[in-house]
Design an enzyme around this catalytic site. Structure first.
Site, mmCIF file in Angstrom:
data_model
loop_
_atom_site.group_PDB
_atom_site.id
_atom_site.type_symbol
_atom_site.label_atom_id
_atom_site.label_comp_id
_atom_site.label_asym_id
_atom_site.label_seq_id
_atom_site.Cartn_x
_atom_site.Cartn_y
_atom_site.Cartn_z
ATOM 1 N N HIS A 21 33.949 -12.131 61.012
ATOM 2 C CA HIS A 21 33.957 -11.010 61.961
ATOM 3 C C HIS A 21 35.297 -10.974 62.711
ATOM 4 C CE1 HIS A 21 29.329 -11.610 62.209
ATOM 5 N NE2 HIS A 21 29.531 -10.500 61.534
ATOM 6 N N LYS A 45 13.917 -6.864 65.066
ATOM 7 C CA LYS A 45 14.561 -7.872 64.213
ATOM 8 C C LYS A 45 14.627 -9.200 64.952
ATOM 9 C CE LYS A 45 18.703 -8.302 61.357
ATOM 10 N NZ LYS A 45 19.966 -7.659 60.996
ATOM 11 N N ARG A 94 32.508 -7.242 52.275
ATOM 12 C CA ARG A 94 32.784 -8.522 51.640
ATOM 13 C C ARG A 94 32.860 -8.408 50.127
ATOM 14 N NH1 ARG A 94 28.275 -11.295 55.059
ATOM 15 N NH2 ARG A 94 27.508 -9.316 54.311
ATOM 16 N N SER A 132 26.556 -14.506 58.777
ATOM 17 C CA SER A 132 25.818 -15.159 59.860
ATOM 18 C C SER A 132 24.594 -15.869 59.302
ATOM 19 C CB SER A 132 25.366 -14.124 60.894
ATOM 20 O OG SER A 132 26.471 -13.470 61.440
HETATM 21 O O1 PNS Z 1 25.375 -6.741 61.469
HETATM 22 P P1 PNS Z 1 24.458 -5.727 60.868
HETATM 23 O O2 PNS Z 1 23.029 -6.136 61.122
HETATM 24 O O3 PNS Z 1 24.759 -5.483 59.421
HETATM 25 O O4 PNS Z 1 24.700 -4.329 61.657
HETATM 26 C C1 PNS Z 1 23.936 -3.183 61.362
HETATM 27 C C2 PNS Z 1 24.198 -2.059 62.389
HETATM 28 C C3 PNS Z 1 24.047 -2.538 63.802
HETATM 29 C C4 PNS Z 1 25.610 -1.539 62.205
HETATM 30 C C5 PNS Z 1 23.197 -0.897 62.062
HETATM 31 O O5 PNS Z 1 21.914 -1.419 61.959
HETATM 32 C C6 PNS Z 1 23.191 0.211 63.114
HETATM 33 O O6 PNS Z 1 24.163 0.907 63.293
HETATM 34 N N1 PNS Z 1 22.062 0.356 63.825
HETATM 35 C C7 PNS Z 1 21.905 1.357 64.869
HETATM 36 C C8 PNS Z 1 20.885 2.423 64.475
HETATM 37 C C9 PNS Z 1 21.533 3.593 63.772
HETATM 38 O O7 PNS Z 1 22.444 4.224 64.259
HETATM 39 N N2 PNS Z 1 21.023 3.923 62.554
HETATM 40 C C10 PNS Z 1 21.465 5.105 61.811
HETATM 41 C C11 PNS Z 1 22.591 4.815 60.879
HETATM 42 S S1 PNS Z 1 22.073 3.953 59.474
#
Ligand code: PNS
Length: 166
Positions: A21, A45, A94, A132
């Site tokens: 990150h 989660k 990645r 992670s």
């Molecule tokens: O580290 P992660 O878990 O891969 O991050 C995922 C994240 C936080 C980027 C994604 O879950 C997110 O943006 N969640 C907020 C809800 C949202 O906006 N959803 C609509 C777009 S898919």
């Protein structure tokens, strides 16, 4: 023309922050004036670290850098980006396996708000296998995770999993 500050959001679960990150954040800072690391508050989660712990570890890792802000958010990412006047969402890529879900997410975000661009940065070769979840798994069974996470995170993982080899 006025010089407007270019802000990007780097969203994620950050459970916990890894050196992969950090690599993405450092490179995003070559493009943007500031990066807001936005930790998703997602009650459905199960996370190892609390929101407070995750935010604290990130803050410690960036040691008050003025161009790196740390925050938490809930709800839609694009709404949060709009509220922060951000022009871009940064995501690290990645391997090919990340592509499908990232593509889907970027298209949904674009449908919801066309003013925010999704920008993908390829993870540095060194961090291609870092995530992670794999770090937590190794730590849980006593594996040495030094060099894969910042010091603040390593100390916190040792606190959770005292068997970690150092
Ligand atoms: O580290 P992660 O878990 O891969 O991050 C995922 C994240 C936080 C980027 C994604 O879950 C997110 O943006 N969640 C907020 C809800 C949202 O906006 N959803 C609509 C777009 S898919």
């Amino acid at each position: 023309m006025t010089d407007k500050k270019k802000t990007a959001i780097y969203p994620g679960s950050f459970d916990p922050l890894t050196n992969g990150h950090i690599d993405i954040i450092e490179r995003a800072l070559d493009i943007f004036d500031e990066v807001i690391i936005a930790v998703l508050h997602n009650p459905s989660k199960k996370a190892l670290f609390t929101m407070e712990e995750r935010v604290d570890m990130i803050k410690q890792s960036f040691n008050g850098r003025k161009t790196v802000l740390v925050d938490s958010f809930g709800g839609l990412l694009v709404d949060y980006a709009r509220m922060k006047n951000a022009i871009a969402i940064i995501r690290g890529m990645r391997a090919l396996s990340d592509f499908e879900s990232e593509f889907q997410m970027a298209l949904m975000n674009r449908k919801l708000n066309k003013e925010v661009q999704s920008i993908f940065l390829m993870t540095g070769f060194r961090w291609i296998f870092t995530s992670s979840s794999i770090i937590k798994e190794a730590a849980q069974f006593g594996g040495d995770i030094s060099g894969m996470v910042p010091e603040a995170v390593e100390l916190k993982l040792i606190e959770k999993y005292p068997r970690i080899k150092q």
